[in-house]
Write a protein that holds these residues in place. Structure first.
Motif, short mmCIF file in Angstrom:
data_model
loop_
_atom_site.label_atom_id
_atom_site.label_comp_id
_atom_site.label_asym_id
_atom_site.label_seq_id
_atom_site.Cartn_x
_atom_site.Cartn_y
_atom_site.Cartn_z
N ALA A 133 -6.03 5.71 41.39
CA ALA A 133 -7.11 6.60 41.84
C ALA A 133 -6.97 7.98 41.23
N LEU A 134 -5.74 8.46 41.13
CA LEU A 134 -5.49 9.78 40.55
C LEU A 134 -5.85 9.80 39.07
N PHE A 135 -5.56 8.73 38.38
CA PHE A 135 -5.92 8.57 36.96
C PHE A 135 -7.42 8.79 36.77
N ASP A 136 -8.22 8.08 37.55
CA ASP A 136 -9.68 8.22 37.45
C ASP A 136 -10.12 9.62 37.83
N LYS A 137 -9.57 10.14 38.91
CA LYS A 137 -9.98 11.45 39.40
C LYS A 137 -9.68 12.54 38.38
N HIS A 138 -8.49 12.50 37.81
CA HIS A 138 -8.12 13.55 36.87
C HIS A 138 -9.00 13.53 35.63
N ILE A 139 -9.24 12.36 35.08
CA ILE A 139 -10.12 12.28 33.91
C ILE A 139 -11.52 12.73 34.27
N ASP A 140 -12.05 12.26 35.39
CA ASP A 140 -13.42 12.60 35.77
C ASP A 140 -13.59 14.10 35.95
N GLU A 141 -12.70 14.71 36.72
CA GLU A 141 -12.85 16.14 37.01
C GLU A 141 -12.62 17.00 35.77
N THR A 142 -11.64 16.63 34.97
CA THR A 142 -11.28 17.48 33.83
C THR A 142 -12.30 17.37 32.71
N VAL A 143 -12.64 16.16 32.33
CA VAL A 143 -13.59 16.00 31.22
C VAL A 143 -14.96 16.52 31.62
N SER A 144 -15.39 16.25 32.84
CA SER A 144 -16.71 16.73 33.29
C SER A 144 -16.76 18.26 33.27
N ARG A 145 -15.68 18.90 33.63
CA ARG A 145 -15.66 20.37 33.70
C ARG A 145 -15.95 21.01 32.34
N TYR A 146 -15.44 20.37 31.29
CA TYR A 146 -15.57 20.97 29.95
C TYR A 146 -16.53 20.20 29.04
N ALA A 147 -17.28 19.29 29.61
CA ALA A 147 -18.19 18.46 28.81
C ALA A 147 -19.15 19.33 28.01
N GLY A 148 -19.31 19.00 26.73
CA GLY A 148 -20.20 19.73 25.85
C GLY A 148 -19.62 21.01 25.30
N ARG A 149 -18.38 21.35 25.67
CA ARG A 149 -17.80 22.63 25.25
C ARG A 149 -16.61 22.46 24.32
N LEU A 150 -16.16 21.22 24.12
CA LEU A 150 -14.96 20.99 23.32
C LEU A 150 -15.29 20.23 22.04
N HIS A 151 -14.56 20.55 21.00
CA HIS A 151 -14.65 19.80 19.75
C HIS A 151 -14.08 18.40 19.93
N SER A 152 -12.93 18.31 20.61
CA SER A 152 -12.23 17.04 20.75
C SER A 152 -11.27 17.10 21.92
N TRP A 153 -10.90 15.92 22.38
CA TRP A 153 -9.90 15.76 23.44
C TRP A 153 -8.75 14.92 22.92
N ASP A 154 -7.51 15.38 23.11
CA ASP A 154 -6.36 14.49 23.01
C ASP A 154 -6.34 13.67 24.30
N VAL A 155 -7.05 12.57 24.28
CA VAL A 155 -7.24 11.81 25.52
C VAL A 155 -5.92 11.17 25.96
N VAL A 156 -5.22 10.58 25.02
CA VAL A 156 -3.90 10.01 25.30
C VAL A 156 -2.90 10.64 24.35
N ASN A 157 -1.83 11.17 24.90
CA ASN A 157 -0.80 11.84 24.12
C ASN A 157 0.48 11.00 24.11
N GLU A 158 1.05 10.84 22.92
CA GLU A 158 2.35 10.20 22.74
C GLU A 158 2.50 8.89 23.54
#
Length: 363
Positions: A133-158
């Motif tokens: 549940a935390l996985f979904d929540k963190h992605i939803d809240e974080t990506v939605s907050r900056y949607a349309g404002r970023l060139h790219s996301w390091d969605v998965v790191n290492e």
């Protein structure tokens, strides 16, 4: 489009590093073309990671505006920074950096959305269902907050760490332990739905190394890309960090060959966290700066021969803000000098090496 003259392009190859160290250079240390402008002339973006240091140092803040065209959030948007405590999400650091960058015409890379390392202790007490549940929540809240404002996301790191002995060399941690390898495509798909404009990126370390560890990660990474393609998971680009550390074996030629293999998968390539560990170099600062510059020159000469390389990011911009200044790191009792600008924010031989590598790139 503006291009450097042949004389400017050849400056470094014909003694630019020596000229950069001369007394006369000090008067014009930061004049003329910038790394961002030279990169742009060769269809590249140049940038650096950025942290709240810029809000405490006016000159450093101005240096970003002058020398970069894209920045990566350093730690402000990592899970451990946003969610240091349960039930509280603090985006103030990320908001400030994104607002600054956009106000000054700089593009922004979000770093990093999902990483199995550097997690706050409270996550370890969660059940598997709570982690999901935390996985979904963190992605939803974080990506939605900056949607349309970023060139790219390091969605998965290492995603890989062979020493964990997990199947297929995955890095263990809360996300992997709860979701298994499926956490990678799940994160990519979820981020794409929430921000279709941002380039969806996998970011990995170690691949530039030519030792057994680096070669293992390279193989696992290529296999993951192919698997994601088979699953029709969104992936626009891959990032390779480029922390060049002298204790490991390197072959810039072999790394470039690996990049060509990645490029065959129709992906853009970013160098995302470039710096040079000078801990084994000479004590004399001028000699050490030259050695650092030579390392940048060799690495970038090979990397930039791959047309799919679109971005080069250094990890911070000036020496005094580098993570290599951490006193816990082996620095032989002297301040590390790993970046293109020194403690006074003046250009170093590394700056010239990077500039020359950009200018020499064929387009």
């Amino acid at each position: 489009m503006t291009f450097l003259s042949r004389r400017e392009t050849l400056f470094g190859a014909a003694g630019g590093l020596a000229a950069l160290a001369s007394p006369a250079f000090a008067a014009t240390a930061n004049s003329g073309p910038t790394l961002a402008s030279i990169a742009k002339s060769r269809e590249l973006l140049f940038g650096a990671s950025i942290a709240d240091d810029i809000f405490r140092d006016d000159a450093y803040r101005a240096l970003y505006v002058k020398e970069t065209s894209i920045v990566t959030t350093d730690y402000a948007l990592k899970f451990s920074a946003v969610r240091a405590r349960p039930a509280i999400a603090d985006y103030s650091g990320g908001d400030a950096l994104v607002d600054f960058a956009r106000a000054n015409g700089l593009q922004v890379r979000g770093h990093t959305l999902i990483w199995n390392d550097d997690m706050p202790a409270w996550v370890k007490g969660l059940s598997r269902r709570e982690v999901e549940a935390l996985f979904d929540k963190h992605i939803d809240e974080t990506v939605s907050r900056y949607a349309g404002r970023l060139h790219s996301w390091d969605v998965v790191n290492e995603p890989f760490w062979p020493d964990h002995r997990a199947p297929r060399n995955y890095r263990r941690g809360p996300w992997y332990d709860a979701l298994g390898p499926s956490y990678v495509p799940q994160a990519l798909r979820r981020a794409r739905r929430l921000d279709p404009a941002a380039k969806i990126t996998l970011n990995e370390a170690f691949c530039e190394r030519n030792d057994a560890f680096g070669k293992t990660v390279r193989g696992s990474f290529i296999a993951l890309i192919d698997e994601l393609r088979d699953q029709d998971a969104p992936l626009d680009a891959v990032g390779f960090q480029g922390h060049l550390k002298p204790q490991y074996d390197y072959s810039d030629e072999a790394f470039a060959e690996f990049l060509h293999r990645v490029a065959q998968r129709k992906l853009d390539i970013y160098i995302t966290e470039l710096d040079v560990d000078d801990s084994s170099f000479a004590n004399d600062p001028a000699t050490r700066d030259r050695q650092v510059a030579e390392r940048y020159a060799s690495f970038l000469r090979h990397v930039l021969a791959v047309p799919e390389v679109k971005i080069v990011i250094t990890w911070q911009l000036a020496d005094k803000f580098s993570g290599m200044r951490d006193p816990a790191l082996p620095n032989r009792g002297r301040p590390a000098r790993p970046l293109p600008f020194d403690d006074d924010l003046a250009r170093k031989p590394a700056w010239r090496a990077i500039a020359d590598a950009f200018a020499a790139r064929a387009i």
